[in-house]
Design a protein around this motif. Structure first.
Motif, short mmCIF file in Angstrom:
data_model
loop_
_atom_site.label_atom_id
_atom_site.label_comp_id
_atom_site.label_asym_id
_atom_site.label_seq_id
_atom_site.Cartn_x
_atom_site.Cartn_y
_atom_site.Cartn_z
N VAL A 121 15.33 -13.69 75.62
CA VAL A 121 16.17 -13.23 76.92
C VAL A 121 17.54 -13.75 76.80
CG1 VAL A 121 16.64 -12.67 79.35
CG2 VAL A 121 14.28 -12.47 78.50
N TYR A 122 17.55 -15.13 76.69
CA TYR A 122 19.06 -15.78 76.79
C TYR A 122 19.60 -15.65 75.38
CZ TYR A 122 22.24 -19.88 78.04
OH TYR A 122 23.12 -20.41 78.39
N GLY A 123 18.95 -15.68 74.22
CA GLY A 123 19.72 -15.28 73.00
C GLY A 123 20.24 -13.96 72.99
N CYS A 124 19.37 -12.96 73.48
CA CYS A 124 19.80 -11.51 73.15
C CYS A 124 20.95 -11.16 74.19
CB CYS A 124 18.55 -10.52 73.70
SG CYS A 124 17.30 -10.67 72.32
N MET A 126 23.36 -13.40 75.24
CA MET A 126 24.47 -13.88 74.72
C MET A 126 24.95 -12.87 73.27
SD MET A 126 23.11 -17.86 74.10
CE MET A 126 24.43 -18.18 73.01
N ALA A 127 24.19 -12.56 72.80
CA ALA A 127 24.73 -11.65 71.64
C ALA A 127 25.17 -10.41 72.02
CB ALA A 127 23.49 -11.41 70.70
N TYR A 128 24.38 -9.88 73.12
CA TYR A 128 24.75 -8.38 73.57
C TYR A 128 26.29 -8.44 74.29
CZ TYR A 128 24.71 -4.04 76.09
OH TYR A 128 24.96 -2.64 76.59
N MET A 137 27.79 -19.22 78.08
CA MET A 137 26.05 -19.66 77.94
C MET A 137 25.92 -20.51 76.45
SD MET A 137 24.65 -15.69 78.38
CE MET A 137 22.93 -16.14 78.55
N LEU A 138 26.72 -20.45 75.50
CA LEU A 138 26.57 -21.27 74.37
C LEU A 138 26.93 -22.75 74.88
CD1 LEU A 138 25.78 -21.35 71.61
CD2 LEU A 138 28.27 -21.14 70.89
N PHE A 139 27.79 -22.95 75.55
CA PHE A 139 28.19 -24.33 76.28
C PHE A 139 27.00 -25.00 76.91
CE2 PHE A 139 29.79 -27.05 79.47
CZ PHE A 139 30.48 -28.06 78.89
N ALA A 187 16.60 -20.07 71.06
CA ALA A 187 17.63 -19.23 71.62
C ALA A 187 18.75 -19.06 70.82
CB ALA A 187 18.09 -19.86 72.89
N ARG A 188 19.22 -20.22 69.86
CA ARG A 188 20.34 -20.19 69.16
C ARG A 188 20.07 -19.31 67.81
NH1 ARG A 188 23.28 -25.91 68.04
NH2 ARG A 188 24.68 -24.62 66.85
N LEU A 189 18.90 -19.39 67.26
CA LEU A 189 18.32 -18.80 66.17
C LEU A 189 18.36 -17.01 66.60
CD1 LEU A 189 17.54 -18.21 63.21
CD2 LEU A 189 15.01 -18.79 64.10
#
Length: 338
Positions: A121-124, A126-128, A137-139, A187-189
């Motif tokens: 959820v977190y990674g998607c 961020m990308a969206y 969110m990356l920080f 999440a980063r991947l």
């Protein structure tokens, strides 16, 4: 003279049979079949399910529990009355192993599943959304990565967490702490993979149609990284079990009276030469758990990889039967030709 233009009913029936046997096989079915053809992966699955079943129903096969003390059998080796022996306190080691295996598997399953869900959820997300949302969110993600997980676990489960220990069991505290620090790398991947999916036509079409972002993330981004998520679940379960064993071994994980494999191994380490059964039994269970999960992970990786040949080939009995029937029909037609 034979009419070559006449319709052969046998050939027509065989052709119809072959056409009816051609069915479309779903992707999930193909992956499942490839996984089941891998004997090592199936063996790992059987071992893991057997240990899980043992941890939940194994206590019904013994009249002892982890709190009952046998004053006449203190530190005794395996016997007819105590299948795996007793501890220094006179507690049945079989009952302790059942309880410890259940706690370790519970920690692994909860941390492995929930951490991957949070990471997806977190990674998607961020990308969206990208832009400022992605930067903030990356920080937060990088700040959590830089936090010392070992120190936080020690504070939460030791003297600094007395208030929490009075309200929550130590295994639940450990689950919460592991969940906080176990999802950032995944999440980063997922963020990098989802950013590449954002440029695909089906995602852009969904955006132009006005589909809500939450539905795009769940229906278009997450399913397209499903193979990665499944593999991360098995790796997450293994990592959580090893983390529990490591933290409990050094005294900052599960606390007595709660029992886990790490607690049993840690308590018996200093007396492995005197009471070897207290050390080797939980250690063997831990190796079986992590080894079976590793075999399952390798099998799943090969099943998701269409170019992998380690899972063998599908049986072609039906196709060979069709070829044989077709060849028989052709030979019959040749014999009938003048």
């Amino acid at each position: 003279m034979t009419n070559l233009n006449a319709i052969d009913p046998v050939a027509v029936a065989e052709e119809a049979k072959l056409e009816n046997s051609d069915v479309v096989i779903g992707k999930t079915t193909i992956i499942l079949r490839r996984f089941l053809r891998n004997r090592t992966a199936v063996a790992g699955l059987v071992i893991f399910l057997a240990l899980t079943l043992f941890s939940f129903v194994g206590g019904f096969f013994s009249s002892w529990d982890k709190e009952t003390i046998d004053p006449f059998n203190i530190g005794m080796p395996p016997s007819a009355e105590h299948l795996l022996g007793t501890s220094q306190a006179g507690i049945d080691l079989y009952a302790l192993t059942v309880e410890g295996t259940r706690i370790s598997i519970l920690i692994g399953l909860v941390v492995g599943l929930v951490s991957v869900l949070i990471a997806a959820v977190y990674g998607c997300t961020m990308a969206y959304f990208g832009g400022k949302v992605d930067k903030v969110m990356l920080f937060i993600l990088e700040a959590l990565i830089m936090m010392p997980a070992l120190l936080v676990v020690a504070v939460a489960t030791s003297g600094g967490g007395n208030g929490l220990q009075q309200t929550l069991p130590s295994w639940l505290l450990l689950i919460i702490v592991l969940l906080v620090f176990s999802w950032m790398g995944t999440a980063r991947l997922i963020r990098s993979l989802s950013m590449s999916l954002m440029s695909r036509d089906f995602v852009k079409a969904a955006q132009y149609m006005g589909i809500p972002p939450r539905r795009i993330v769940w229906r278009h981004l997450v399913p397209n990284i499903g193979s990665l998520l499944v593999l991360d679940i098995t790796r997450g379960i293994t990592g959580a079990i090893l983390a529990e064993v490591a933290f409990s071994f050094i005294g900052i994980g599960i606390k007595v009276p709660d029992v886990s494999l790490g607690v049993l191994i840690g308590q018996a380490t200093s007396q492995v030469s005197t009471f070897p059964w207290m050390f080797w039994v939980p250690l063997a269970v831990m190796f079986l758990l992590t080894g079976s999960l590793a075999m399952m992970n390798d099998g799943l990786r090969d099943a998701f990889d269409p170019s992998s040949s380690s899972v063998g080939r599908a049986k072609s009995g039906r196709a060979n039967s069709g070829r044989a029937n077709s060849g028989t029909t052709q030979k019959t037609a040749k014999k009938m030709t003048p």
